[in-house]
Design an enzyme around this catalytic site. Structure first.
Site, PDB file in Angstrom:
ATOM      1  N   HIS A  50       0.904  -1.025  -0.107  1.00 55.86           N
ATOM      2  CA  HIS A  50      -0.049   0.086   0.029  1.00 55.86           C
ATOM      3  C   HIS A  50       0.950   1.083  -0.159  1.00 55.86           C
ATOM      4  O   HIS A  50       1.876   1.419   0.865  1.00 55.86           O
ATOM      5  CB  HIS A  50      -1.012  -0.060   1.192  1.00 55.86           C
ATOM      6  CG  HIS A  50      -1.866   1.088   1.018  1.00 55.86           C
ATOM      7  ND1 HIS A  50      -3.097   1.033   0.393  1.00 55.86           N
ATOM      8  CD2 HIS A  50      -1.866   2.324   1.920  1.00 55.86           C
ATOM      9  CE1 HIS A  50      -3.583   2.246   0.557  1.00 55.86           C
ATOM     10  NE2 HIS A  50      -2.822   3.003   1.651  1.00 55.86           N
ATOM     11  N   ASP A  71      -7.274  -2.170   4.121  1.00 55.12           N
ATOM     12  CA  ASP A  71      -6.148  -1.579   4.481  1.00 55.12           C
ATOM     13  C   ASP A  71      -5.969  -1.450   6.066  1.00 55.12           C
ATOM     14  O   ASP A  71      -5.240  -0.588   6.547  1.00 55.12           O
ATOM     15  CB  ASP A  71      -5.841  -0.386   3.923  1.00 55.12           C
ATOM     16  CG  ASP A  71      -5.885  -0.249   2.203  1.00 55.12           C
ATOM     17  OD1 ASP A  71      -5.874  -1.289   1.687  1.00 55.12           O
ATOM     18  OD2 ASP A  71      -6.363   0.971   1.630  1.00 55.12           O
ATOM     19  N   CYS A 109      34.648  40.285 -50.076  1.00 57.47           N
ATOM     20  CA  CYS A 109      35.534  40.745 -49.187  1.00 57.47           C
ATOM     21  C   CYS A 109      36.869  40.504 -49.768  1.00 57.47           C
ATOM     22  O   CYS A 109      37.922  41.481 -49.315  1.00 57.47           O
ATOM     23  CB  CYS A 109      35.233  40.263 -47.984  1.00 57.47           C
ATOM     24  SG  CYS A 109      35.111  38.429 -47.769  1.00 57.47           S
TER      25      CYS A 109
END
Length: 936
Positions: free
Chosen positions: A141, A177, A741
């Protein structure tokens, strides 16, 4: 409260000599075990118990769902373990009472289990079964019992704001439970934990280990039986009743945060917002003092304050105490979207026009959908509204891959849940691999026997958008001086938005999370898309810059593609070093270096090679892991914007690449002065470069690389191959209309061959075909823009006025367009204006030198503040090596010119700038080195 059966307390069992633990393990008593449960958790417990030597005599699990076995059933079947799949264990008898099914109990008892292990079980198991084995039954659980009994324990652990979470393994009894505890384990619950994160981090891995340990304790006769304390809580099964997850807006900030994350991802905390159900995910506490200044305010009647705020990081929701929580994802109906997009009108893409094969794919897809949903499907059918689960999503993705070869992700289904959206996603994935569409206000032009479609707005954060000011300007076709289209004119506000997007992408976005190798894959994909669109890109380059189409195809675009592939290969090869240093005795030291990206980089590129200059810089920049804001030249923006479209299609994340068009004065100044920009890469004039450098220093001392003007010398010695030298000299000057360039700005010709050389140069120049750049026979197109053409005319006039002889050309052609004749000026003295200044156009400047005066010609060649490139032609190896060594230039060509390559570093000396494009060295311009020293 503490009752133990036939053994001492569990804590005593660990007080043993560690040297005998292997012996104890070897004597472990094994048992016959029945596992009752399901899922991956059940599989791992099953494997763990088998590894311990226990015999799993049977697995009881849930029935098949949608024709698929549970994972536990699949695993057990592989091992030959019997698997039973009852849909229920009890049924009503004639008196209407629920009783165990006799045949099922008989079946269970036939397996002779000595212990039942229930790792994760959603079915009710009758007491007759749990009490049957001699060692009874144990159950996992996910809470610290007695807190949070019930099926939604993890949710309520988080909703309740528990600082500790964990799991319990308890002995089954007839309660819910409530059985005695065998074993418990605890962990800290982090501030932003969700069900998924807590489960994956602790409850799952430690839970598997705990279940195996619990069985070991039972086998050894050491398992405790600890009666649960009083005061337990029973919490509602919130995952089965999503209506219970509705938000109560009376909660304070922490309570609201816990509620949202406690229901994330299942069932999803929700609320009505303006009458529509909205679910929220990815909650964090908003700890900033203010709402982000750029947040969108959205009026919502149902929430505190009557409004929410959408911002780049998500959606801010006000709690009852006036503080905010931030969510990163919302679900509107069945469609999941980023919370930052909440409240926006969804952008509609174009309707796809399907070919015959694609129509067949859509029919296959419809068959897949109908097989899963068990109903007739139309374009508007919503996958989730018709009952599809997360398991169905996985099945849909797998079946699409199998039947169509389209590889989708689960998120593709959630973000496009209707059949029409899914069909579009599949078709787009098959078409281009990414499944991505790009929407923009398109300019459409017919040119070069093709239909061109391209954007004309700014590209910021993955989207094309008008400038903040709404301004536009005309971009001109230099071949006819007519307007091609209007282009968005950005300003400082647009730059701020672009930089913010780039910074977010670098600091928080996917780009910062993906591996270097995946970054390289995206760059390869971008290069592939550029190649697929190369004719379109070359045509745009020709229209916008005047480049001859054949040259644009080979160089402007071709080299761009090459450079993206080159640096894509470097992306996962950027690495540091291990440095030997002196140890701090008696300890030792280890010193390493890391190469890290800089952050946001701004690139400012010129108009002579628009796409190529973008690529030279940006490819290295992205390979290094940076993000970019790019300003293309004002007069040539179109290929940059088309490139941005391809970047989206390649899957480059939003914000990584941003394009801001407009004037250099506005945008360039905003970028160089911006405090969040960490590097400027600039190509342009020396004058502007100096200004850029000054602005970088004044703002935040940002890193800068400059590729500036040139006056590149080319020396022709008398022993040179005359015909080759003539051809190469013309190429050196007239290539790309002289808008280059590294164009040879001064030609030095040995006196003994000077006259013949000039004659041959003139003859070669007259062969050049001037005309429409889209005509395949054209070798020389128009100059880029009118102001530049006017400067060239004035440049020649000044040269002639200074004593130079005009051999050919020197004037504008008498025709439409910005055409300037290739020009040769001879008899140029060193003090002539044209011997000093760069023309940046098709003007050859020729001077002579004494044949044997090598030192003199080198001195004259170096007599300039420029140092970008140089060239020398001679058959004498000693001579060319001396020139190459003594000439002050970043690149020296020997018996060739204009031979650049993506692997060879390129950059200038002196006032031609510093820093390198291309080659491995270019990566250093976009990286910083971090030193890390360890002591041990």
């Amino acid at each position: 409260f503490f009752l133990y059966s036939y053994h001492p307390p569990i804590s005593h069992s660990f007080i043993v000599d560690c040297t005998i633990l292997p012996l104890l393990r070897s004597r472990l008593i094994t048992m016959k075990i029945a596992i009752i449960g399901q899922s991956a958790f059940g599989v791992d417990v099953y494997k763990g118990l088998r590894k311990e030597g226990h015999e799993i005599v049977v697995v009881f699990t849930i029935p098949d769902k949608n024709g698929r076995e549970d994972l536990l059933a699949l695993e057990a079947s592989k091992d030959g373990v019997p698997v039973e799949k009852p849909s229920r264990w009890r049924k009503k008898d004639t008196d209407g009472k629920l009783k165990i099914i006799p045949e099922l109990l008989e079946k269970y008892l036939s397996y002779g289990a000595e212990l039942n292990v229930l790792p994760f079980c959603t079915q009710f198991i009758p007491l007759e079964v749990t009490e049957a084995p001699k060692n009874k039954s144990i159950i996992y659980h996910p809470s610290i019992l007695p807190k949070h009994r019930g099926a939604s324990a993890i949710n309520w652990t988080i909703i309740g704001g528990d600082e500790e979470g964990g799991f319990s393994i308890f002995w089954a009894d007839d309660g819910l439970d409530t059985g005695p505890i065998l074993l418990q384990r605890k962990c800290k619950v982090e501030e932003n934990d969700t069900l998924n994160s807590l489960y994956k981090r602790f409850l799952y891995p430690e839970g598997v280990t705990g279940m195996v340990e619990a069985v070991r304790l039972i086998a050894e006769g050491k398992a405790p039986v600890i009666v649960q304390p009083e005061g337990g809580t029973y919490d509602a099964h919130i995952t089965a009743k999503p209506e219970l997850a509705e938000i109560d807006w009376k909660k304070n900030q922490k309570e609201l945060h816990n509620w949202i994350r406690g229901n994330d991802k299942v069932p999803g905390a929700w609320s009505l917002m303006n009458g529509e159900k909205i679910s929220f995910f990815g909650s964090t506490l908003w700890k900033e003092a203010k709402i982000p200044s750029d947040a969108r305010e959205i009026q919502v009647a149902e929430v505190p304050g009557g409004k929410v705020f959408a911002h780049d990081g998500g959606l801010l929701l006000a709690a009852a105490d006036g503080k905010y929580v931030n969510v990163d994802t919302v679900k509107v109906g069945t469609k999941t979207i980023a919370a930052s997009k909440f409240g926006l009108v969804e952008e509609k893409g174009e309707t796809l026009v399907l070919n015959e094969e694609e129509k067949k794919v859509v029919e296959k897809l419809k068959t897949i959908w109908e097989g899963i949903l068990k109903l007739s499907v139309s374009d508007s059918t919503d996958f989730f509204e018709n009952g599809a689960s997360s398991a169905d999503v996985a099945r849909l993705v797998e079946e699409i891959s199998f039947h169509t070869t389209a590889e989708l992700e689960n998120t593709d289904i959630y973000s496009g849940p209707t059949f029409a959206e899914n069909a579009d996603a599949v078709v787009l994935k098959l078409r281009g691999g990414s499944g991505i569409t790009v929407t923009y206000d398109a300019i459409e032009v017919e040119a070069n026997n093709m239909h061109l479609k391209f954007p004309h707005d700014l590209f910021i954060n993955g989207k094309f958008q008008p400038s903040a000011s709404g301004r536009y300007y005309d971009t001109i076709n230099p071949a006819n001086e007519q307007v091609i289209c209007k282009v968005a004119k950005g300003d400082k506000e647009d730059c701020d938005k672009a930089v913010a997007a780039a910074k977010k992408a670098f600091d928080q976005g996917d780009w910062s999370k993906i591996s270097a190798r995946d970054r390289g894959k995206l760059m390869y994909k971008l290069a592939d898309l550029m190649e697929q669109h190369k004719a379109e890109l070359a045509t745009l380059e020709s229209l916008d810059s005047g480049a001859v189409y054949t040259l644009a195809l080979k160089t402007h675009v071709g080299m761009s593609i090459d450079v993206w592939r080159y640096f894509a290969g470097w992306a996962d090869k950027i690495q540091g070093a291990t440095i030997p240093i002196s140890d701090a005795r008696p300890n030792k030291n280890l010193c390493i270096t890391k190469k890290e990206p800089l952050g946001v980089v701004a690139l400012i590129t010129p108009w002579n090679y628009p796409l190529m200059m973008l690529s030279w810089k940006m490819a290295a920049c992205l390979a290094a892991g940076n993000t970019v804001v790019h300003k293309p030249a004002q007069v040539t923006p179109l290929t940059a914007l088309k490139f941005a479209e391809l970047a989206v299609l390649a899957g480059i994340p939003a914000g990584v690449i941003n394009i801001v068009t407009g004037s250099g004065g506005e945008i360039g100044e905003a970028l160089t002065a911006h405090p969040d920009v960490r590097k400027i890469g600039f190509t342009g004039s020396t004058e502007i470069g100096a200004h850029v450098m000054g602005s970088c220093a004044k703002s935040n001392i940002k890193k800068v690389s400059l590729e500036l003007g040139g006056k590149s010398p080319l020396i022709i010695f008398p022993d040179a191959d005359m015909d080759k030298a003539v051809r190469q000299t013309c190429t050196a000057v007239f290539f790309n209309k002289g808008e280059n360039c590294i164009a040879a700005g001064r030609i030095f010709v040995a006196k003994s061959i000077h006259d013949d050389f000039i004659k041959k140069l003139v003859e070669e120049t007259k062969k050049i075909v001037i005309g429409d750049p889209l005509d395949r026979a054209t070798g020389h197109g128009p100059q880029n823009h009118k102001a530049h053409l006017d400067k060239l005319i004035d440049y020649v006039k000044q040269g002639v006025a200074g004593g130079a002889k005009l051999e050919v050309g020197g004037a504008r052609l008498d025709r439409a367009g910005l055409f300037f004749k290739p020009t040769i000026l001879s008899n140029v003295k060193d003090d002539n204006y044209v011997a000093i200044e760069e023309s940046f156009g098709p003007v050859m400047v020729v001077s002579e030198f004494d044949d044997n005066d090598i030192d003199g010609v080198i001195r004259r060649a170096n007599g300039t503040e420029f140092g970008l490139a140089a060239g020398v032609f001679s058959k004498d190896v000693s001579k060319v090596l001396k020139v190459a060594e003594k000439i002050q230039a970043g690149t020296v060509f020997v018996n060739t010119y204009q031979k650049t390559d993506v692997a060879a570093p390129f950059g200038g000396f002196k006032q031609s700038g510093f820093g390198k494009d291309l080659g491995q060295e270019a990566l250093n311009e976009y990286l910083q080195t971090k030193t890390i020293t360890f002591e041990y």
